[in-house]
Design an enzyme around this catalytic site. Sequence first.
Site, short mmCIF file in Angstrom:
data_model
loop_
_atom_site.label_atom_id
_atom_site.label_comp_id
_atom_site.label_asym_id
_atom_site.label_seq_id
_atom_site.Cartn_x
_atom_site.Cartn_y
_atom_site.Cartn_z
N HIS A 2 29.80 63.69 -26.98
CA HIS A 2 30.30 62.43 -26.40
C HIS A 2 30.47 61.47 -27.18
O HIS A 2 30.25 60.10 -27.18
CB HIS A 2 29.39 61.90 -25.28
CG HIS A 2 29.78 60.80 -24.09
ND1 HIS A 2 30.95 60.94 -23.64
CD2 HIS A 2 29.16 59.97 -23.91
CE1 HIS A 2 31.04 59.77 -23.05
NE2 HIS A 2 30.12 59.19 -22.73
N ASP B 91 26.50 62.70 -18.88
CA ASP B 91 26.85 61.64 -20.15
C ASP B 91 25.52 60.96 -20.62
O ASP B 91 24.72 60.66 -19.75
CB ASP B 91 28.02 60.91 -19.73
CG ASP B 91 29.38 61.71 -19.50
OD1 ASP B 91 29.25 63.02 -19.27
OD2 ASP B 91 30.36 61.02 -19.47
N ASP B 92 25.98 60.57 -22.07
CA ASP B 92 25.01 59.57 -22.57
C ASP B 92 23.85 60.00 -23.07
O ASP B 92 23.14 59.08 -23.85
CB ASP B 92 24.89 58.48 -21.67
CG ASP B 92 26.27 57.79 -21.26
OD1 ASP B 92 27.15 58.06 -21.90
OD2 ASP B 92 26.14 57.02 -20.55
N HIS C 255 29.16 56.25 -28.88
CA HIS C 255 29.62 55.64 -27.48
C HIS C 255 30.60 54.66 -27.57
O HIS C 255 30.76 53.81 -26.78
CB HIS C 255 28.45 55.35 -26.69
CG HIS C 255 29.10 55.50 -25.07
ND1 HIS C 255 29.86 54.67 -24.58
CD2 HIS C 255 28.98 56.55 -24.29
CE1 HIS C 255 29.84 54.96 -23.17
NE2 HIS C 255 29.52 56.33 -22.99
N HIS D 209 24.93 60.82 -15.04
CA HIS D 209 24.47 60.50 -16.32
C HIS D 209 23.09 60.48 -16.32
O HIS D 209 22.34 60.13 -15.63
CB HIS D 209 24.87 58.65 -16.52
CG HIS D 209 26.13 58.53 -16.55
ND1 HIS D 209 27.03 58.41 -15.52
CD2 HIS D 209 27.13 58.16 -17.63
CE1 HIS D 209 28.32 58.16 -15.81
NE2 HIS D 209 28.27 58.05 -16.97
#
Length: 549
Positions: A241, A182-183, A245, A344
Amino acid sequence: MRLSPTAALPLLLLAVSGPVAAHGPHGDLPIPKLLGGGRRALADLLAGAGPEMLANAPRHAQAVPESHPQTREEMELADPGLQESATLRRRQIGGKDGKCGPGVGSCAKGYCCSPEGWCGLTSDYCAAPDCQLNYGSGCDGNQKPEGVDTSGVARPHLGSVLYGGLGIYDCVKKGDIAITFDDGPYNYTGDLLDKFAAYGAKATFFITGNNLGKGMINDYSKPWAGFIRRMIAEGHQVASHTWSHQNASQMTTEQYRNQIIWNEIAFNDILGFFPTYMRPPFSICESACQKTLSELGYHVTYFDLDTEGYLNDDPKLIQNSKNIWDQAMASAKPANSQYLMIEHDIHYQTVYNLTDYVLTSLFAKGWKSVTVGECLGDPKENWYRQGPGGGSSSSSSPSSSTPAPSTTGGIGIGSGSNRPPTTSSKPTPTPPPAPITGVPSTTIRRSSTKSSSPARSSTVRGGGDTSLVPDNPINHPGSSSSSASVATSTSSTSSGLQKTVDGNCGKGITCLGSRFGNCCSANGFCGRTPEYCGQSCQAQFGACSDSPR
């Protein structure tokens, strides 16, 4: 020892004011409010202080006759010091460098409201997800990317995997482990892709469009678009995603739809298509969010294995994450279990320490490294939707024109955008910090050394050339016309084909006899694993086994 009222007052003021002043954002709080018993204690002390104490008190603290209580305005008029303070306070509400946020107000147009509630323009103020969207129009999360609007694309629910709703937590195919990140993309993503290539492993990247002050993913002066194209070209899955965020429960329906659509616009600008899989930030997606994602045709993806690398991003702590992994491996076997795992790629120890540990263990214990779509048994054509136009055509595109959007909602062969960088009047966020020193700068063999679009070419650490437009990841015929088209340095062979020197193949370039492996994959890269040498191997550009013919 008993203190006199005169001696005790400063100590009481210090006791009640210390905690308040310590939490002030700029160290310029007014005299603190005295709450509960503190106010009564002060009144008792003043009552017994006597004339001497009152005579020595500051002017604005002296007792005021009950018959004429002073207003704030009257006190300010009577005291030059308070006048100056009031002027400063008024100036600091909103504007370009004043206070902002709930109960205060918004910053000037184009400025950002920091998490601490101050207006400014640097990344400290503007970076998502912490910049306060409703009080700073300049926040990264309020900046729409350039590209063709995707909101009108048809969104049929294809296949058997759940759309919207409560979401997906588990893989269904025994023996599969779908590692997700993620991210990103971020500074370390290029080196992470190197690791997965070295292990012959696959991952799914849940990509955020503009977070952590890194800038937009389709800003071609940065490496992010190159990373994303490389992910597709090397067989990974790309998913959403959201744009910046944000917490879905703190947004209006319109704001949240923008979070999804704006990320689609950037994906489409880079690739010519966009994902149908997404993961909600903070794993928060209440009923309104679930309904929106169902309408927009998204598989809501969570996880059932979290090593908590984000909590252990330190050489002395990362063993905690390894222990979580080991516990999972000890309690499950490939024959009867499967995992959907979250990591991540914005964390150093996750990329450079934990990843090698996990991949080594995974293969040693007989698990299979797959994408989320694969572990759910979902055909590749359902992982993405064809975008509306996919940007302008270019010589680096696998086709001379971009086909119309698929009527089934899946994607066919398309091209990415060839839009050159543009000058924007939007505030430019501070770039992410430089990679940590001591990490070797890896030379990526998949990077091209020439570009048919110099304006967009960007030599980046691990990112490759952003002019690379990879094959659409599904329904490719496996011929030279569909291989990833990328300029490359070559050497001649007796067959008339050029031998690759950087791992690319197709379009007259062969893998045969190269140090990268003899097999030319359907995506146009040389290698020696089944992913390169299997059913979709391009035999005309190498041998579909790892021994020279």
